[in-house]
Design a protein around this motif. Structure first.
Motif, PDB file in Angstrom:
ATOM      1  N   SER A  54     -20.216   0.428  22.080  1.00  0.00           N
ATOM      2  CA  SER A  54     -20.751   1.503  21.854  1.00  0.00           C
ATOM      3  C   SER A  54     -21.763   1.714  22.949  1.00  0.00           C
ATOM      4  O   SER A  54     -22.211   0.741  23.565  1.00  0.00           O
ATOM      5  CB  SER A  54     -21.485   1.408  20.542  1.00  0.00           C
ATOM      6  OG  SER A  54     -22.429   2.607  20.240  1.00  0.00           O
ATOM      7  N   VAL A  55     -21.773   2.930  23.082  1.00  0.00           N
ATOM      8  CA  VAL A  55     -22.751   3.286  24.435  1.00  0.00           C
ATOM      9  C   VAL A  55     -24.144   3.716  23.812  1.00  0.00           C
ATOM     10  O   VAL A  55     -25.060   3.655  24.373  1.00  0.00           O
ATOM     11  CB  VAL A  55     -22.342   4.855  24.945  1.00  0.00           C
ATOM     12  CG1 VAL A  55     -21.039   4.715  25.680  1.00  0.00           C
ATOM     13  CG2 VAL A  55     -22.351   5.825  23.787  1.00  0.00           C
ATOM     14  N   LYS A  56     -24.338   3.501  22.672  1.00  0.00           N
ATOM     15  CA  LYS A  56     -25.774   3.484  21.957  1.00  0.00           C
ATOM     16  C   LYS A  56     -25.999   2.358  20.811  1.00  0.00           C
ATOM     17  O   LYS A  56     -24.826   1.915  20.404  1.00  0.00           O
ATOM     18  CB  LYS A  56     -25.967   4.866  21.614  1.00  0.00           C
ATOM     19  CG  LYS A  56     -25.106   5.079  20.364  1.00  0.00           C
ATOM     20  CD  LYS A  56     -25.636   6.736  19.871  1.00  0.00           C
ATOM     21  CE  LYS A  56     -24.709   7.225  19.048  1.00  0.00           C
ATOM     22  NZ  LYS A  56     -24.969   8.658  18.329  1.00  0.00           N
ATOM     23  N   ALA A  57     -27.091   2.148  20.480  1.00  0.00           N
ATOM     24  CA  ALA A  57     -27.223   1.021  19.487  1.00  0.00           C
ATOM     25  C   ALA A  57     -26.993   1.435  18.123  1.00  0.00           C
ATOM     26  O   ALA A  57     -26.811   2.678  17.967  1.00  0.00           O
ATOM     27  CB  ALA A  57     -28.811   0.610  19.745  1.00  0.00           C
ATOM     28  N   LYS A 109     -17.794   5.101  12.024  1.00  0.00           N
ATOM     29  CA  LYS A 109     -18.938   4.725  13.061  1.00  0.00           C
ATOM     30  C   LYS A 109     -20.105   4.383  11.920  1.00  0.00           C
ATOM     31  O   LYS A 109     -20.948   3.543  12.367  1.00  0.00           O
ATOM     32  CB  LYS A 109     -19.433   5.785  13.783  1.00  0.00           C
ATOM     33  CG  LYS A 109     -19.668   7.110  13.390  1.00  0.00           C
ATOM     34  CD  LYS A 109     -19.978   8.053  14.290  1.00  0.00           C
ATOM     35  CE  LYS A 109     -20.386   9.403  13.764  1.00  0.00           C
ATOM     36  NZ  LYS A 109     -20.773  10.658  14.853  1.00  0.00           N
ATOM     37  N   ASP A 128     -22.044   0.761  11.155  1.00  0.00           N
ATOM     38  CA  ASP A 128     -23.335   0.530  11.154  1.00  0.00           C
ATOM     39  C   ASP A 128     -23.628  -0.396  10.057  1.00  0.00           C
ATOM     40  O   ASP A 128     -24.480  -1.249   9.966  1.00  0.00           O
ATOM     41  CB  ASP A 128     -23.891   1.682  11.296  1.00  0.00           C
ATOM     42  CG  ASP A 128     -24.059   2.416  12.979  1.00  0.00           C
ATOM     43  OD1 ASP A 128     -23.744   1.406  13.738  1.00  0.00           O
ATOM     44  OD2 ASP A 128     -24.402   3.487  12.758  1.00  0.00           O
ATOM     45  N   CYS A 174     -27.354   3.015  14.271  1.00  0.00           N
ATOM     46  CA  CYS A 174     -28.316   3.875  13.986  1.00  0.00           C
ATOM     47  C   CYS A 174     -29.515   3.054  13.348  1.00  0.00           C
ATOM     48  O   CYS A 174     -29.519   1.824  12.772  1.00  0.00           O
ATOM     49  CB  CYS A 174     -27.748   4.886  12.738  1.00  0.00           C
ATOM     50  SG  CYS A 174     -27.046   3.793  11.564  1.00  0.00           S
ATOM     51  N   ASN A 175     -30.667   3.855  13.304  1.00  0.00           N
ATOM     52  CA  ASN A 175     -31.695   3.091  12.457  1.00  0.00           C
ATOM     53  C   ASN A 175     -31.741   3.324  11.158  1.00  0.00           C
ATOM     54  O   ASN A 175     -31.752   4.838  10.745  1.00  0.00           O
ATOM     55  CB  ASN A 175     -33.175   3.722  13.170  1.00  0.00           C
ATOM     56  CG  ASN A 175     -33.124   3.197  14.762  1.00  0.00           C
ATOM     57  OD1 ASN A 175     -33.124   2.175  15.124  1.00  0.00           O
ATOM     58  ND2 ASN A 175     -33.722   4.075  15.409  1.00  0.00           N
TER      59      ASN A 175
END
Length: 218
Positions: free
Chosen positions: A174-177, A115, A119, A179-180
């Motif tokens: 993905s359920v979320k964006a 993951k 990213d 990572c920043n």
């Protein structure tokens, strides 16, 4: 050191270069050949203390690794002496050597989860996309390659290769964006990181040189 004939290995099913068989040693040496080597992450993930000869080419993940925490640094211009001392030190400090080996392995296994790699790839491709000034078109004779066409033909006996490919698949959105990413290091932070790395390398150089000076009677 023997030259690795990868064409011959591929015909024999890589029986002479099984990664599992290479993870049975107390120490692992990483050294580049003619260019960058893909084996760095595999060597570091073996739980053995990695004796890492200072590379000329850098993987994206090596920049966050710290000498004497994740690996033992070896100088390019004095490899034989440095390697011999590293083994002597490790044999006399087995607990510390094991800690270095485990910390290097933990870094690869935990901080390089797929993951996080995805990213990283997302931001790299996004950055390249912003720099592109040409229109990208799909050639008329292009063939679409999907995960099934890549993974289905793989039928290795242990199924480890197929399993690794399956584990790296993205099964759903993905359920979320992503990572920043943290902000780039400032001058002070970058100097602090470089100073920590250089300090560890100088400490090892000092130990090694003192060891050989004593052996030579200087």
């Amino acid at each position: 050191m023997l030259f690795q004939d990868w064409r011959s290995e591929s015909r024999k099913g890589f029986k002479g270069s099984n990664l599992e068989d290479q993870c049975t040693h107390r120490y692992k040496i990483y050294i580049e050949g003619e260019a960058w080597s893909v084996s760095e992450k595999y060597i570091l993930s073996c739980d053995s203390m990695t004796l890492l000869v200072k590379p000329e080419f850098h993987d994206f993940f090596i920049r966050s690794m710290v000498p004497m925490k994740h690996y033992w640094p070896i100088r390019q211009n004095s490899k034989c002496g440095d390697l011999k001392f590293a083994v002597e030190w490790g044999n006399n400090n087995t607990d510390k050597a094991q800690v270095i080996g485990r910390q290097g392995s933990d870094y690869i296994m935990k901080d390089l989860e797929m993951k996080y790699v995805y990213d990283y790839m997302f931001y790299v491709l996004q950055g390249y996309g912003k720099l592109m000034k040409l229109d990208v078109t799909v050639p008329e004779n292009a063939i679409e390659v999907c995960s099934e066409t890549m993974a289905c033909p793989i039928t290795d006996g242990s199924r480890l290769i197929r399993q690794c490919m399956d584990d790296s698949l993205v099964m759903s959105p993905s359920v979320k964006a992503a990572c920043n990413l943290p902000k780039p290091y400032g001058d002070y932070e970058l100097k602090r990181i470089l100073k920590r790395r250089q300090s560890a390398e100088r400490k090892v150089m000092k130990w090694t040189d003192e060891y050989w000076n004593l052996r030579s009677g200087k």
